[in-house]
Design a protein around this motif. Structure first.
Motif, PDB file in Angstrom:
ATOM      1  N   LEU A 144      37.198 -33.503  31.620  1.00 58.84           N
ATOM      2  CA  LEU A 144      36.166 -33.385  32.643  1.00 58.84           C
ATOM      3  C   LEU A 144      35.759 -31.951  32.953  1.00 58.84           C
ATOM      4  CD1 LEU A 144      37.871 -36.044  34.820  1.00 58.84           C
ATOM      5  CD2 LEU A 144      35.451 -36.192  34.255  1.00 58.84           C
ATOM      6  N   ALA A 145      36.717 -31.018  32.835  1.00 56.98           N
ATOM      7  CA  ALA A 145      36.467 -29.685  33.379  1.00 56.98           C
ATOM      8  C   ALA A 145      36.626 -28.548  32.385  1.00 56.98           C
ATOM      9  CB  ALA A 145      37.404 -29.453  34.569  1.00 56.98           C
ATOM     10  N   SER A 146      36.943 -28.826  31.147  1.00 57.85           N
ATOM     11  CA  SER A 146      37.103 -27.755  30.159  1.00 57.85           C
ATOM     12  C   SER A 146      35.744 -27.236  29.698  1.00 57.85           C
ATOM     13  CB  SER A 146      37.889 -28.264  28.953  1.00 57.85           C
ATOM     14  OG  SER A 146      37.141 -29.249  28.261  1.00 57.85           O
ATOM     15  N   GLY A 147      35.764 -26.114  29.008  1.00 61.07           N
ATOM     16  CA  GLY A 147      34.533 -25.577  28.439  1.00 61.07           C
ATOM     17  C   GLY A 147      33.902 -26.540  27.459  1.00 61.07           C
ATOM     18  N   GLY A 175      34.944 -23.294  43.513  1.00 64.90           N
ATOM     19  CA  GLY A 175      35.219 -24.726  43.502  1.00 64.90           C
ATOM     20  C   GLY A 175      36.713 -25.011  43.589  1.00 64.90           C
ATOM     21  N   ILE A 176      37.509 -24.196  42.902  1.00 66.45           N
ATOM     22  CA  ILE A 176      38.966 -24.363  42.951  1.00 66.45           C
ATOM     23  C   ILE A 176      39.485 -24.085  44.356  1.00 66.45           C
ATOM     24  CG2 ILE A 176      41.154 -23.389  42.127  1.00 66.45           C
ATOM     25  CD1 ILE A 176      39.715 -22.861  39.427  1.00 66.45           C
ATOM     26  N   ARG A 177      39.046 -22.971  44.947  1.00 66.18           N
ATOM     27  CA  ARG A 177      39.501 -22.615  46.292  1.00 66.18           C
ATOM     28  C   ARG A 177      39.143 -23.703  47.304  1.00 66.18           C
ATOM     29  NH1 ARG A 177      36.977 -16.689  45.750  1.00 66.18           N
ATOM     30  NH2 ARG A 177      38.781 -15.528  44.900  1.00 66.18           N
ATOM     31  N   GLU A 178      37.914 -24.227  47.166  1.00 64.31           N
ATOM     32  CA  GLU A 178      37.425 -25.226  48.117  1.00 64.31           C
ATOM     33  C   GLU A 178      38.410 -26.383  48.261  1.00 64.31           C
ATOM     34  OE1 GLU A 178      33.883 -28.586  48.061  1.00 64.31           O
ATOM     35  OE2 GLU A 178      33.509 -26.650  47.081  1.00 64.31           O
ATOM     36  N   VAL A 179      38.896 -26.894  47.118  1.00 60.26           N
ATOM     37  CA  VAL A 179      39.765 -28.075  47.161  1.00 60.26           C
ATOM     38  C   VAL A 179      41.205 -27.703  47.477  1.00 60.26           C
ATOM     39  CG1 VAL A 179      40.655 -30.004  45.798  1.00 60.26           C
ATOM     40  CG2 VAL A 179      38.258 -29.329  45.592  1.00 60.26           C
ATOM     41  N   VAL A 180      41.705 -26.612  46.878  1.00 65.23           N
ATOM     42  CA  VAL A 180      43.101 -26.232  47.113  1.00 65.23           C
ATOM     43  C   VAL A 180      43.342 -25.950  48.592  1.00 65.23           C
ATOM     44  CG1 VAL A 180      44.855 -24.463  46.683  1.00 65.23           C
ATOM     45  CG2 VAL A 180      43.522 -25.380  44.783  1.00 65.23           C
ATOM     46  N   LYS A 235      26.042 -25.865  38.870  1.00 65.21           N
ATOM     47  CA  LYS A 235      26.545 -27.036  39.601  1.00 65.21           C
ATOM     48  C   LYS A 235      27.692 -27.697  38.837  1.00 65.21           C
ATOM     49  CE  LYS A 235      22.395 -28.301  42.256  1.00 65.21           C
ATOM     50  NZ  LYS A 235      21.322 -29.331  42.431  1.00 65.21           N
ATOM     51  N   LEU A 236      27.543 -27.796  37.510  1.00 62.18           N
ATOM     52  CA  LEU A 236      28.611 -28.389  36.695  1.00 62.18           C
ATOM     53  C   LEU A 236      29.874 -27.535  36.758  1.00 62.18           C
ATOM     54  CD1 LEU A 236      26.704 -29.588  33.483  1.00 62.18           C
ATOM     55  CD2 LEU A 236      27.723 -31.009  35.272  1.00 62.18           C
ATOM     56  N   ILE A 237      29.713 -26.237  36.737  1.00 62.59           N
ATOM     57  CA  ILE A 237      30.876 -25.340  36.800  1.00 62.59           C
ATOM     58  C   ILE A 237      31.570 -25.458  38.155  1.00 62.59           C
ATOM     59  CG2 ILE A 237      31.548 -22.899  36.884  1.00 62.59           C
ATOM     60  CD1 ILE A 237      29.433 -22.398  34.702  1.00 62.59           C
ATOM     61  N   ARG A 238      30.783 -25.531  39.222  1.00 64.56           N
ATOM     62  CA  ARG A 238      31.372 -25.673  40.557  1.00 64.56           C
ATOM     63  C   ARG A 238      32.166 -26.975  40.648  1.00 64.56           C
ATOM     64  NH1 ARG A 238      30.624 -22.646  45.516  1.00 64.56           N
ATOM     65  NH2 ARG A 238      31.765 -23.777  47.102  1.00 64.56           N
ATOM     66  N   GLN A 239      31.604 -28.063  40.077  1.00 64.18           N
ATOM     67  CA  GLN A 239      32.305 -29.344  40.108  1.00 64.18           C
ATOM     68  C   GLN A 239      33.564 -29.296  39.233  1.00 64.18           C
ATOM     69  OE1 GLN A 239      31.823 -31.960  42.116  1.00 64.18           O
ATOM     70  NE2 GLN A 239      33.713 -32.764  41.215  1.00 64.18           N
ATOM     71  N   ALA A 240      33.479 -28.610  38.106  1.00 68.97           N
ATOM     72  CA  ALA A 240      34.672 -28.432  37.276  1.00 68.97           C
ATOM     73  C   ALA A 240      35.765 -27.729  38.072  1.00 68.97           C
ATOM     74  CB  ALA A 240      34.325 -27.631  36.024  1.00 68.97           C
ATOM     75  N   ARG A 287      36.217 -27.891  41.248  1.00 71.31           N
ATOM     76  CA  ARG A 287      36.777 -28.864  42.194  1.00 71.31           C
ATOM     77  C   ARG A 287      37.794 -29.774  41.498  1.00 71.31           C
ATOM     78  NH1 ARG A 287      31.033 -29.471  43.710  1.00 71.31           N
ATOM     79  NH2 ARG A 287      30.642 -28.225  45.597  1.00 71.31           N
ATOM     80  N   HIS A 288      37.472 -30.226  40.285  1.00 74.65           N
ATOM     81  CA  HIS A 288      38.416 -31.067  39.543  1.00 74.65           C
ATOM     82  C   HIS A 288      39.716 -30.308  39.276  1.00 74.65           C
ATOM     83  CE1 HIS A 288      35.805 -34.446  38.994  1.00 74.65           C
ATOM     84  NE2 HIS A 288      34.971 -33.861  38.152  1.00 74.65           N
ATOM     85  N   ILE A 289      39.592 -29.071  38.869  1.00 73.43           N
ATOM     86  CA  ILE A 289      40.783 -28.259  38.605  1.00 73.43           C
ATOM     87  C   ILE A 289      41.557 -28.049  39.910  1.00 73.43           C
ATOM     88  CG2 ILE A 289      41.571 -25.955  37.875  1.00 73.43           C
ATOM     89  CD1 ILE A 289      39.015 -25.963  36.019  1.00 73.43           C
ATOM     90  N   GLY A 290      40.829 -27.858  41.002  1.00 75.11           N
ATOM     91  CA  GLY A 290      41.471 -27.700  42.301  1.00 75.11           C
ATOM     92  C   GLY A 290      42.280 -28.910  42.714  1.00 75.11           C
ATOM     93  N   GLU A 291      41.843 -30.130  42.312  1.00 77.33           N
ATOM     94  CA  GLU A 291      42.597 -31.340  42.637  1.00 77.33           C
ATOM     95  C   GLU A 291      44.006 -31.279  42.058  1.00 77.33           C
ATOM     96  OE1 GLU A 291      40.735 -35.244  42.239  1.00 77.33           O
ATOM     97  OE2 GLU A 291      38.810 -34.236  41.933  1.00 77.33           O
ATOM     98  N   VAL A 292      44.093 -30.837  40.818  1.00 82.68           N
ATOM     99  CA  VAL A 292      45.410 -30.746  40.169  1.00 82.68           C
ATOM    100  C   VAL A 292      46.204 -29.584  40.759  1.00 82.68           C
ATOM    101  CG1 VAL A 292      46.604 -30.371  37.976  1.00 82.68           C
ATOM    102  CG2 VAL A 292      44.555 -31.810  38.054  1.00 82.68           C
TER     103      VAL A 292
END
Length: 405
Positions: free
Chosen positions: A267-270, A344-349, A303-308, A310-315
């Motif tokens: 979902l979130a890789s390059g 995006g990572i900071r937002e979720v973490v 937008k796709l990068i920001r969502q990626a 967020r996905h990484i932040g979930e883990v």
């Protein structure tokens, strides 16, 4: 220093010399009296070990310290230039090779184009040949090599240096990389997973004060390296940090190359973002293409990068609760897309982890950048060479240089 039957220092003597080296590697000159006070060893033991380290070139005498009456005492400091390391960060289609001194300073470096799928003998010969050429560019030769450090883009059994079922490395499974490279260049070789070495390099050169750190590489795939108590944590089988194949609960229908579905990497890789952009009519083949579109201001890509992120932040939110790191470093090709990924990572973490775990947590972009892997490969070699078990073979004068015309 007294010697064992094979002419090398005994285990106890090597342990004392290793203690001195750990102390002086901070670069601060010290007198013999300071070394006695800081190590707890006797004056005669310190004097003996200092003499051995001076003879081997690992220690050098500096300008005299300030006198407090009488003749000023001599001071001694680590000599990082007395040996060099060949460091190689090998990827799927490229490698960065470098010659560094024992403090990690890069003396010469080169980027190579290669195909990891060409097999171990082809790739390792190419890396070794370029490494030997770099030695010449740095004005050094094989006799100066402390060792060789190599990072590979797949699981590695660190104790043996053999890749273990690497998914993108056909022909590498179980190949004895250290023995093959040592035979080519005549010195010890150490091997580890590339992300582990990036974590080690980032920590040693940029964030040594963080005793607990997570390094995340986001490129074609996603992986992480863990620093625990200031040391690289590999896990019982050497695969700690394989976060790319953690399943996201709400994405179970997305297939991953590992055979499962819903993996973070899918979902979130390059590679995943490049495929998504292509589906949307914005052709992209790699992480570099995604980064290029982001830098050109593509709103869809951002937008796709920001969502990626967020996905990484979930883990990572789960990892923060379990591991409680001081910092998280985001590296890899996709990290060059700008602040949107990290945001995006900071937002979720910060939203999902406990406030106690995040109150001092920093989430930052890699400062070591594309050199993180070679910094880590060099650090791995130096730290291994200076253990009591390995140090005796380096407590000899470096080989004399051949005369130049």
């Amino acid at each position: 220093m007294a010697e064992a039957e094979d002419g090398l220092p005994s285990a106890g003597q090597a342990a004392g010399a290793a203690t001195l080296l750990r102390l002086v590697r901070d670069g601060r000159p010290r007198t013999r009296a300071e070394l006695v006070a800081e190590t707890g060893m006797g004056r005669s033991a310190v004097a003996e070990r200092v003499d051995t380290l001076l003879t081997s070139g690992l220690l050098t005498q500096t300008d005299n310290a300030r006198s407090t009456g009488g003749r000023p005492p001599s001071t001694f400091v680590f000599n990082p230039s007395s040996r060099v390391v060949l460091a190689a960060d090998v990827g799927a289609t490229h490698a960065k090779t470098a010659i560094t001194d024992m403090a990690g300073a890069v003396l010469a470096e080169e980027d190579l184009t290669l195909e990891i799928a060409a097999g171990p003998e082809t790739v390792l010969k190419q890396v070794s040949e370029h490494g030997e050429a770099l030695l010449g560019r740095a004005g050094r030769d094989r006799g100066d090599l402390l060792g060789i450090g190599i990072g590979l883009p797949g699981p590695v059994e660190h104790a043996s240096g053999k890749p273990t079922n690497p998914p993108i490395m056909p022909g590498w499974d179980g190949f004895d990389v250290p023995a093959y490279v040592a035979d080519l260049l005549g010195t010890r070789a150490l091997v580890d997973n590339d992300v582990n070495l990036m974590a080690l390099g980032e920590h040693r050169t940029q964030w040594p004060e963080w005793q607990h750190m997570i390094y995340v590489k986001i490129a074609t795939g996603i992986g992480s390296g863990l620093i625990a108590d200031g040391r690289l944590h590999r896990g019982s089988q050497g695969v700690a940090g394989d976060m790319g194949h953690v399943q996201l609960p709400n994405e179970a229908d997305v297939p991953c190359r590992c055979g499962n579905t819903g993996c973070l990497e899918a979902l979130a890789s390059g590679a995943a973002l490049a495929a998504k952009l292509t589906e949307l009519g914005m052709p992209a083949l790699s992480s570099a293409d995604v980064v290029a579109q982001a830098r050109n201001g593509s709103v869809t890509t951002l937008k796709l990068i920001r969502q990626a992120g967020r996905h990484i932040g979930e883990v990572l939110a789960t990892a923060v609760s379990l591991f409680n790191p001081s910092g998280i470093v985001i590296g890899g090709a996709l990290s060059q897309a700008g602040e949107h990924l990290v945001a995006g990572i900071r937002e979720v973490v910060y939203q999902r982890s406990l406030p106690l775990a995040t109150q001092d947590l920093r989430i930052v972009q890699s400062a070591a950048g594309e050199r993180a892997g070679v910094y880590g490969a060099a650090a791995m070699v130096v730290e291994h060479a200076f253990t009591p078990a390995e140090l005796p073979q380096h407590l000899l004068p470096p080989a004399p240089r051949a005369a130049t015309a």
